[in-house]
Each structure stands twice: as C-alpha cells, then as structure tokens.
Design an enzyme around this catalytic site. Structure first.
Site, PDB file in Angstrom:
ATOM      1  N   GLU A  73      -2.758  54.391   9.622  1.00  0.00           N
ATOM      2  CA  GLU A  73      -2.213  53.423  10.568  1.00  0.00           C
ATOM      3  C   GLU A  73      -1.324  54.099  11.605  1.00  0.00           C
ATOM      4  O   GLU A  73      -1.287  53.673  12.753  1.00  0.00           O
ATOM      5  CB  GLU A  73      -1.408  52.335   9.832  1.00  0.00           C
ATOM      6  N   ILE A  91       3.059  52.132   4.864  1.00  0.00           N
ATOM      7  CA  ILE A  91       3.853  50.967   4.419  1.00  0.00           C
ATOM      8  C   ILE A  91       3.110  49.722   4.885  1.00  0.00           C
ATOM      9  O   ILE A  91       3.121  49.388   6.067  1.00  0.00           O
ATOM     10  CB  ILE A  91       5.284  50.949   4.999  1.00  0.00           C
ATOM     11  N   ASP A  92       2.453  49.047   3.977  1.00  0.00           N
ATOM     12  CA  ASP A  92       1.835  47.768   4.317  1.00  0.00           C
ATOM     13  C   ASP A  92       2.858  46.690   3.966  1.00  0.00           C
ATOM     14  O   ASP A  92       3.206  46.524   2.801  1.00  0.00           O
ATOM     15  CB  ASP A  92       0.531  47.552   3.540  1.00  0.00           C
ATOM     16  N   THR A  94       5.521  46.231   6.622  1.00  0.00           N
ATOM     17  CA  THR A  94       6.653  46.903   7.277  1.00  0.00           C
ATOM     18  C   THR A  94       7.783  45.939   7.618  1.00  0.00           C
ATOM     19  O   THR A  94       8.956  46.313   7.559  1.00  0.00           O
ATOM     20  CB  THR A  94       6.156  47.631   8.553  1.00  0.00           C
TER      21      THR A  94
END
Ligand code: IPD
Length: 277
Positions: A73, A91-92, A94
């Site tokens: 990402e 970090i899913d 955020t």
C-alpha cells in the site's frame, strides 16, 4: 531447475515478518501517532508508522527471498523472478491506529504464479494472529494456531453484517443509501474500520457477512484466503459508486446475501471477477 516455493514456508515467513512489523507498529502507537500525509482524499491518511512498517516487511522478506516481487500500500510495486509476489498492507485500519482504537492489523499475503497461497492478518493492538496456511496439501485457517470456521446458517434477518465506507465522499453517499436499504432486512451492521479484520471476523464466526466498496488488493489478499479457508466465499463486483466491491460471507447463504445487497443498491449490475483475486 528451480524448485517451486513451498506455500507453507511462505506462510511461516509471512507470520514471522508480520510479528516484527506488529511490534514496530505497537511501539509507534505507544510513542504517539500523527498524520504524515494524505492520499486519495483528505481523510485517507498515512502515518510514519505505515511507511516504516512496510519498509521493515520488505527488507525482512527480501533478506531471505531477494528475487520475489512486491505490491504494498505504501511503496512502489517491485517485480521479481521467482513467481512469488508479496502483497502487503502494513497497517490496515490506519484511522483506528491514529485514534488508538484497537482494531488495526498488519496484512501479508504470498501469491504464487498469480494465486494467493498464504496469508497472515495480525491485529497489532491485541496480538491476535489469523493465518491461512497449507497443511498436508490442505488449506487451513487459524486464529492463534487453532482452526476456525465461519458461523452456522442463519436467516438473513438474523445476520450481522460488517461494512466500511470509502475515502471518496461521493461514493460514501451511495454506500450510506445502500446501507439504509439493507438495514431493515438484517440483524444489524458493524463498521469496525479494518477491511482485513472484518473478513477475518467472517472467517471466525463473528460476523455473518461483509460488504464494502473501495477496497484494494492489499486490504483483502490475505484475509480473503483466510476467509475462504474457513468456509467463506469471496466475490469482487463493480460497486454502485464505480469502485471495486468486495462481498465475503459463509458459502452457505452466500447467494441470498448477494441478492439482498444487490437489491439494496450496493452494486452495479455486472460482476467483474470470480473469487476475490
Ligand atoms: C482501510 C480500512 C477501512 C476500509 C478502507 C480501507 P487502510 O484500509 O480497511 O476499514 O474501510 O476501505 O482502505 O487505509 O487503513 O489501510
């Protein structure tokens, strides 16, 4: 002759790496979080921890497998020569991370010749580890090492459905209208703030389904495999707001879920892909 990478070994490397990244993310949370930049809109944020965690993940994997490809990402896509591509969301969730809500995860998937074969979603706040790993030629989904499975059958009116809203404010209007139309037909909705953890919740029987427009491959590559290994079905469609729509629900009752969400107005008429990849 080169040997085919072992999917179980890729899962082990993904888990080992996710643990290191989660430790970094937890440390950054304890030290205090601020926004480093915005992306697709003013509410689509990136923190320094997202960038540092993705760099750590790439470096850790590259040290062991220098010729693999990467899609992440927060960084440039990198090509490789081994048939393995790592799909990373450092970090899913955020926004949860920014606010200190304990629902954000490191997500790492390994793709082999275009097919996801291993996946790890690690809740960095709680330490909960979801893994899809090949075991004796069979794909198994686990939470903290124990096998998990989707929830049993339930009528639509008793299903708890997870969803999320796009960073695009115009798409949100369409999504809100669809949720309004779906709500009278189901038990309730949850918006927990991490697509990957939402799909793991379906895998783990904590949700009866999940639907969201505006997801990316790094959000769902690992979690989709975990969900499917636990008995869910995943499907990508064209969302009513023009972005990619993910549906994830137990295989039993999937058709009814799809039809209900279609009638509620979540999707454009044509489905664009089969099983989530
Ligand atoms: C987001 C989260 C959120 C979902 C968004 C995702 P990010 O990922 O999963 O729950 O609604 O679609 O983009 O931006 O925190 O990595």
């Amino acid at each position: 002759m080169t040997t085919r990478p072992d999917p179980a070994a890729l899962a082990d490397l993904a888990l080992e790496t996710a643990r290191l990244a989660a430790e970094l993310v937890r440390g950054r949370q304890a030290a205090g979080v601020s926004v480093a930049a915005t992306k697709s809109s003013d509410v689509d944020i990136v923190t320094e921890a997202d960038q540092a965690a993705e760099a750590l993940i790439r470096d850790t994997i590259r040290a062991r497998r220098p010729d693999d490809a990467f899609l992440g990402e927060e960084g440039e896509a990198e090509t490789g020569t081994t048939g393995v591509r790592w799909i990373i969301d450092p970090i899913d969730g955020t926004v949860n991370f920014l606010y200190g809500l304990p629902q954000y995860a490191v997500s790492i998937a390994a793709e082999l010749d275009g097919e996801v074969v291993a996946g790890v979603v690690l809740n960095a706040a709680t330490g909960l580890e979801y893994v899809a790993r090949e075991d004796d030629g069979r794909l198994v989904a686990t939470r903290d090492g124990r096998a998990i499975a989707v929830r049993g059958e339930a009528p639509l009116s008793h299903r708890l459905i997870g969803t999320g809203f796009s960073y695009d404010r115009e798409v949100r209007v369409v999504q809100a209208q669809a949720v309004t139309r779906l709500l009278p037909h189901i038990r309730d909705v949850r918006r927990l703030g991490s697509a990957a953890l939402d799909m793991c919740a379906v895998a783990d029987g904590q949700l009866d389904g999940y639907i969201e427009e505006g997801v990316h491959l790094w959000d769902h590559a690992a979690a989709g495999l975990i969900a499917r290994a636990a008995g869910a079905r995943t499907e990508l469609a064209q969302g009513a707001g023009g972005l990619t729509l993910m549906l994830c629900a137990p295989a039993h009752g999937f058709e009814e879920f799809r039809e209900a969400t279609r009638q509620a107005g979540f999707m454009a008429p044509v489905t664009i892909a089969g099983n989530g990849e």
